[in-house]
Write an enzyme that holds these catalytic residues in place. Structure first.
Site, PDB file in Angstrom:
ATOM      1  N   ARG A 126      -3.582 -10.073   5.021  1.00  0.00           N
ATOM      2  CA  ARG A 126      -4.042 -10.118   3.632  1.00  0.00           C
ATOM      3  C   ARG A 126      -2.909  -9.609   2.744  1.00  0.00           C
ATOM      4  O   ARG A 126      -2.537  -8.439   2.835  1.00  0.00           O
ATOM      5  CB  ARG A 126      -5.291  -9.236   3.493  1.00  0.00           C
ATOM      6  N   LYS A 186       0.815  -1.222   0.000  1.00  0.00           N
ATOM      7  CA  LYS A 186       0.000   0.000   0.000  1.00  0.00           C
ATOM      8  C   LYS A 186       0.848   1.273   0.000  1.00  0.00           C
ATOM      9  O   LYS A 186       2.033   1.252   0.306  1.00  0.00           O
ATOM     10  CB  LYS A 186      -0.991  -0.044   1.173  1.00  0.00           C
TER      11      LYS A 186
HETATM   12  N1  HH2 Z   1      -7.467  -3.770   1.072  1.00  0.00           N
HETATM   13  C1  HH2 Z   1      -7.809  -3.753  -0.223  1.00  0.00           C
HETATM   14  C2  HH2 Z   1      -8.927  -4.456  -0.676  1.00  0.00           C
HETATM   15  N2  HH2 Z   1      -9.672  -5.190   0.176  1.00  0.00           N
HETATM   16  N3  HH2 Z   1     -10.080  -6.001   2.357  1.00  0.00           N
HETATM   17  C3  HH2 Z   1      -9.772  -6.032   3.661  1.00  0.00           C
HETATM   18  N4  HH2 Z   1     -10.508  -6.755   4.510  1.00  0.00           N
HETATM   19  N5  HH2 Z   1      -8.700  -5.331   4.157  1.00  0.00           N
HETATM   20  C4  HH2 Z   1      -7.891  -4.581   3.347  1.00  0.00           C
HETATM   21  O1  HH2 Z   1      -6.938  -3.955   3.874  1.00  0.00           O
HETATM   22  C5  HH2 Z   1      -8.210  -4.514   1.963  1.00  0.00           C
HETATM   23  C6  HH2 Z   1      -9.333  -5.251   1.486  1.00  0.00           C
HETATM   24  C7  HH2 Z   1      -7.008  -2.942  -1.194  1.00  0.00           C
HETATM   25  O2  HH2 Z   1      -5.948  -3.665  -1.719  1.00  0.00           O
HETATM   26  P1  HH2 Z   1      -5.925  -4.419  -3.140  1.00  0.00           P
HETATM   27  O3  HH2 Z   1      -6.962  -5.495  -3.200  1.00  0.00           O
HETATM   28  O4  HH2 Z   1      -4.549  -4.876  -3.364  1.00  0.00           O
HETATM   29  O5  HH2 Z   1      -6.214  -3.310  -4.213  1.00  0.00           O
HETATM   30  P2  HH2 Z   1      -7.493  -2.870  -5.029  1.00  0.00           P
HETATM   31  O6  HH2 Z   1      -8.537  -2.457  -4.059  1.00  0.00           O
HETATM   32  O7  HH2 Z   1      -6.979  -1.744  -5.889  1.00  0.00           O
HETATM   33  O8  HH2 Z   1      -7.968  -4.041  -5.852  1.00  0.00           O
END
Ligand code: HH2
Length: 279
Positions: free
Chosen positions: A255, A221
């Site tokens: 995660r 992040k």
């Molecule tokens: N972060 C993201 C998405 N979903 N769910 C939970 N429970 N906790 C988190 O910290 C979290 C999440 C964002 O990360 P990422 O999936 O890598 O990116 P994007 O939202 O751009 O797909």
């Protein structure tokens, strides 16, 4: 402590690794890499091989500024991937802001609802978790991906998130979700400044004290990029440092995109935490 999610019961005496699988063209880190269902299923199976305990499937980027994905399109992305991973042997989680996607995700075999709506109230997924026996991850956020960057005013971010998570946990129990199926998540990067993300991690113990399992998602992040002055494709070491810190502070689920590396780092952290206890 255990995590109950439909047919699965996962022990929480060691850290669980949730592998991120974004079936999107625009996720901030793995966007476009697994947009084809076959490639996504393959990556999911690879993460299970690498030691993932849960696979989190998402069809809409939540990064600040991301565009909304229509429901049919989100379903088209995630459902074949959930079906394709149904026999993978680990619980699948559906990461969505939409109740209808959560419902179809459960039908396609998901065992965990990853609810990233935060303080938004248009949910309707609590009852689904209660009825299906799915576990529910309650993550703190504010606004939508389009607005969250400007919603970072808190008197004390840790106390605010703590109260929100504690109340949501109680609400879920009231609608019939089993206590062993509730997971709380501070929502690192969601309506938080980089300094607030760091403070949430430093004071993670105050969230652990709520008494429910805590999930932390720091993977690649932007707060890591800000501290280290590194682009998104060079944040693995920073991710590992933040994950190990969170585990040492009591997080039970992490995660991450980089499952293999995280598994090794977490095992060492756990070995240090346990050293001398059983001698
Ligand atoms: N972060 C993201 C998405 N979903 N769910 C939970 N429970 N906790 C988190 O910290 C979290 C999440 C964002 O990360 P990422 O999936 O890598 O990116 P994007 O939202 O751009 O797909």
């Amino acid at each position: 402590m255990k995590l109950r999610c439909r047919d699965h019961v996962l022990p929480l005496d060691r850290t669980l690794i949730m592998g991120v699988l974004n079936v999107t063209p625009d996720s901030f880190s793995d966007g476009g890499l697994y947009f084809e269902p076959a490639a996504a299923v393959e990556r999911g199976l690879e993460m299970v091989e690498e030691g993932a305990d849960i696979i989190d499937v998402g069809g809409e980027s939540t990064r600040p500024g991301a565009v909304d994905v229509p429901e049919e399109e989100e379903l088209r992305r995630v459902i074949p991937v959930l079906r394709g991973l149904a026999g993978a042997g680990v619980p699948l989680s559906i990461d969505t802001r939409k109740a209808e996607v959560a419902r179809s995700g459960l039908e396609a075999g998901a065992a965990i609802l990853n609810d990233t709506l935060g303080e938004e109230t248009q949910r309707g997924t609590d009852e689904m978790a209660a009825e299906s026996g799915a576990a529910m991850v309650v993550m703190h956020s504010r606004g939508s991906p389009a607005t969250m960057r400007s919603l970072t005013d808190y008197d004390d971010v840790v106390l605010h998130v703590r109260v929100f998570l504690k109340e949501r946990g109680q609400e879920l129990e009231r609608v019939g979700v089993a206590p062993e199926s509730i997971v709380l998540d501070p929502g690192i990067g969601f309506a938080k400044t980089p300094a607030q993300n760091l403070e949430l991690l430093r004071r993670l113990g105050e969230l652990v004290d709520v008494g429910r399992p805590i999930l932390v998602g720091t993977s690649r992040k932007s707060f890591i990029g800000q501290v280290l002055d590194l682009p998104e494709d060079q944040r693995v070491e920073g991710t590992l440092a933040s994950v190990c810190w969170a585990v040492a502070k009591g997080a039970r689920i992490v995660r991450v995109h980089d499952v293999k590396e995280t598994k090794r780092a977490v095992r060492l952290t756990e070995a240090i935490a346990a050293a001398g206890i059983h001698e």
